[in-house]
Design a protein around this motif. Sequence first.
Motif, mmCIF file in Angstrom:
data_model
loop_
_atom_site.group_PDB
_atom_site.id
_atom_site.type_symbol
_atom_site.label_atom_id
_atom_site.label_comp_id
_atom_site.label_asym_id
_atom_site.label_seq_id
_atom_site.Cartn_x
_atom_site.Cartn_y
_atom_site.Cartn_z
ATOM 1 N N GLU A 129 -37.546 -5.562 -31.229
ATOM 2 C CA GLU A 129 -36.712 -4.446 -30.770
ATOM 3 C C GLU A 129 -36.123 -4.756 -29.395
ATOM 4 O OE1 GLU A 129 -38.708 -0.324 -32.353
ATOM 5 O OE2 GLU A 129 -39.804 -1.459 -30.837
ATOM 6 N N GLY A 130 -36.954 -5.274 -28.503
ATOM 7 C CA GLY A 130 -36.500 -5.605 -27.154
ATOM 8 C C GLY A 130 -35.375 -6.616 -27.158
ATOM 9 N N GLU A 131 -35.514 -7.653 -27.979
ATOM 10 C CA GLU A 131 -34.466 -8.674 -28.053
ATOM 11 C C GLU A 131 -33.181 -8.101 -28.634
ATOM 12 O OE1 GLU A 131 -36.332 -11.868 -30.183
ATOM 13 O OE2 GLU A 131 -37.334 -12.605 -28.364
ATOM 14 N N GLU A 132 -33.295 -7.216 -29.629
ATOM 15 C CA GLU A 132 -32.103 -6.582 -30.196
ATOM 16 C C GLU A 132 -31.407 -5.708 -29.153
ATOM 17 O OE1 GLU A 132 -33.278 -4.489 -33.744
ATOM 18 O OE2 GLU A 132 -33.931 -6.347 -34.717
ATOM 19 N N ILE A 133 -32.197 -4.983 -28.369
ATOM 20 C CA ILE A 133 -31.623 -4.141 -27.320
ATOM 21 C C ILE A 133 -30.935 -4.997 -26.263
ATOM 22 C CG2 ILE A 133 -32.206 -2.571 -25.420
ATOM 23 C CD1 ILE A 133 -34.404 -1.434 -27.352
ATOM 24 N N ILE A 134 -31.588 -6.066 -25.817
ATOM 25 C CA ILE A 134 -30.974 -6.976 -24.843
ATOM 26 C C ILE A 134 -29.646 -7.495 -25.383
ATOM 27 C CG2 ILE A 134 -31.161 -9.240 -23.739
ATOM 28 C CD1 ILE A 134 -34.191 -8.660 -23.436
ATOM 29 N N GLU A 135 -29.636 -7.967 -26.617
ATOM 30 C CA GLU A 135 -28.405 -8.498 -27.216
ATOM 31 C C GLU A 135 -27.300 -7.443 -27.238
ATOM 32 O OE1 GLU A 135 -27.340 -11.449 -28.126
ATOM 33 O OE2 GLU A 135 -29.227 -12.441 -27.663
ATOM 34 N N SER A 166 -40.166 -17.227 -19.826
ATOM 35 C CA SER A 166 -39.749 -18.098 -20.928
ATOM 36 C C SER A 166 -39.131 -17.325 -22.096
ATOM 37 C CB SER A 166 -40.929 -18.938 -21.414
ATOM 38 O OG SER A 166 -41.976 -18.099 -21.879
ATOM 39 N N ASP A 167 -39.416 -16.026 -22.206
ATOM 40 C CA ASP A 167 -38.821 -15.211 -23.270
ATOM 41 C C ASP A 167 -37.322 -15.014 -23.073
ATOM 42 O OD1 ASP A 167 -41.216 -14.711 -24.720
ATOM 43 O OD2 ASP A 167 -41.771 -13.178 -23.256
ATOM 44 N N PHE A 168 -36.816 -15.346 -21.905
ATOM 45 C CA PHE A 168 -35.412 -15.126 -21.589
ATOM 46 C C PHE A 168 -34.604 -16.429 -21.579
ATOM 47 C CE2 PHE A 168 -37.867 -11.654 -19.905
ATOM 48 C CZ PHE A 168 -37.133 -10.547 -20.281
ATOM 49 N N LYS A 169 -35.201 -17.531 -22.034
ATOM 50 C CA LYS A 169 -34.525 -18.824 -21.949
ATOM 51 C C LYS A 169 -33.265 -18.915 -22.802
ATOM 52 C CE LYS A 169 -37.575 -20.910 -25.316
ATOM 53 N NZ LYS A 169 -38.762 -21.663 -25.493
ATOM 54 N N LYS A 170 -33.128 -18.068 -23.808
ATOM 55 C CA LYS A 170 -31.926 -18.126 -24.645
ATOM 56 C C LYS A 170 -30.738 -17.383 -24.029
ATOM 57 C CE LYS A 170 -33.550 -14.504 -27.753
ATOM 58 N NZ LYS A 170 -33.874 -14.249 -29.143
ATOM 59 N N ILE A 199 -38.372 -9.849 -12.393
ATOM 60 C CA ILE A 199 -37.022 -9.303 -12.271
ATOM 61 C C ILE A 199 -36.031 -10.413 -12.597
ATOM 62 C CG2 ILE A 199 -35.349 -8.225 -10.718
ATOM 63 C CD1 ILE A 199 -37.761 -7.234 -9.058
ATOM 64 N N LEU A 200 -35.142 -10.136 -13.554
ATOM 65 C CA LEU A 200 -34.164 -11.126 -13.978
ATOM 66 C C LEU A 200 -32.772 -10.513 -13.996
ATOM 67 C CD1 LEU A 200 -36.681 -11.328 -16.427
ATOM 68 C CD2 LEU A 200 -35.673 -13.579 -16.295
ATOM 69 N N LEU A 201 -31.791 -11.280 -13.586
ATOM 70 C CA LEU A 201 -30.394 -10.906 -13.732
ATOM 71 C C LEU A 201 -29.815 -11.813 -14.804
ATOM 72 C CD1 LEU A 201 -28.052 -9.126 -12.718
ATOM 73 C CD2 LEU A 201 -27.463 -11.014 -11.168
ATOM 74 N N LEU A 202 -29.397 -11.204 -15.911
ATOM 75 C CA LEU A 202 -28.826 -11.952 -17.024
ATOM 76 C C LEU A 202 -27.319 -11.761 -17.031
ATOM 77 C CD1 LEU A 202 -31.306 -10.843 -19.855
ATOM 78 C CD2 LEU A 202 -31.533 -12.757 -18.259
ATOM 79 N N GLU A 203 -26.603 -12.821 -17.349
ATOM 80 C CA GLU A 203 -25.146 -12.706 -17.431
ATOM 81 C C GLU A 203 -24.764 -12.074 -18.751
ATOM 82 O OE1 GLU A 203 -21.686 -15.883 -17.903
ATOM 83 O OE2 GLU A 203 -22.550 -15.841 -15.887
#
Length: 189
Positions: free
Chosen positions: A111-117, A154-158, A177-181
């Motif tokens: 669910e988390g990955e789907e929300i991030i996407e 490491s869960d955010f490497k993609k 804390i991460l800033l993703l583009e």
Amino acid sequence: MPTSYYGQISTILDIALSQNPKSILDVGIGFGKYGVLLREILDISNERYSKDKWEVIIDGIEGYKDYKNPIYEYVYNKVYFGFVQEVIKSLKYSYDLILMIDVLEHFNKNEGEEIIESLLQICKNLLVCTPAIPSKQTYLDNNLEEHKSLWKISDFKKYKVKKVEILPMTAFNSSIILLLEGRLNNDRL
């Protein structure tokens, strides 16, 4: 909980301010702390004290209606109530910055990955903060407060990670804390 660890506030605000956002979506408003603080540093500090002078759009999503308080009407331009997965589908705007502060751990990994996407599709930058070790918690009989997942860097490497900070919260835990583009390079629609 409708609040989060106070020790991460300055780091989150510094990252947010560095992006110079004109539009923000606060996912999981809770009490409304980040709406207030962002309004202060992005509008009030620029001599736009009265609400009719505010230039920055700050919208929010909250899944638990009982958290609603007067901050919502005053600080936020628009507040959407409902599950983030459903609200995202109905949004008609894109955002310069989306905040997901102490929210991700409330979803299982899929669910988390789907929300991030989904969020990355409608923003330039996504600011995520999650505890390194989520602990058991309850608050006002709100079942949305349950912690369901543990996230590591490491869960955010993609994703395209622009910034990573690890902040100690207590002797036994830290905030990641991460800033993703995001995937947008255009202005608010």
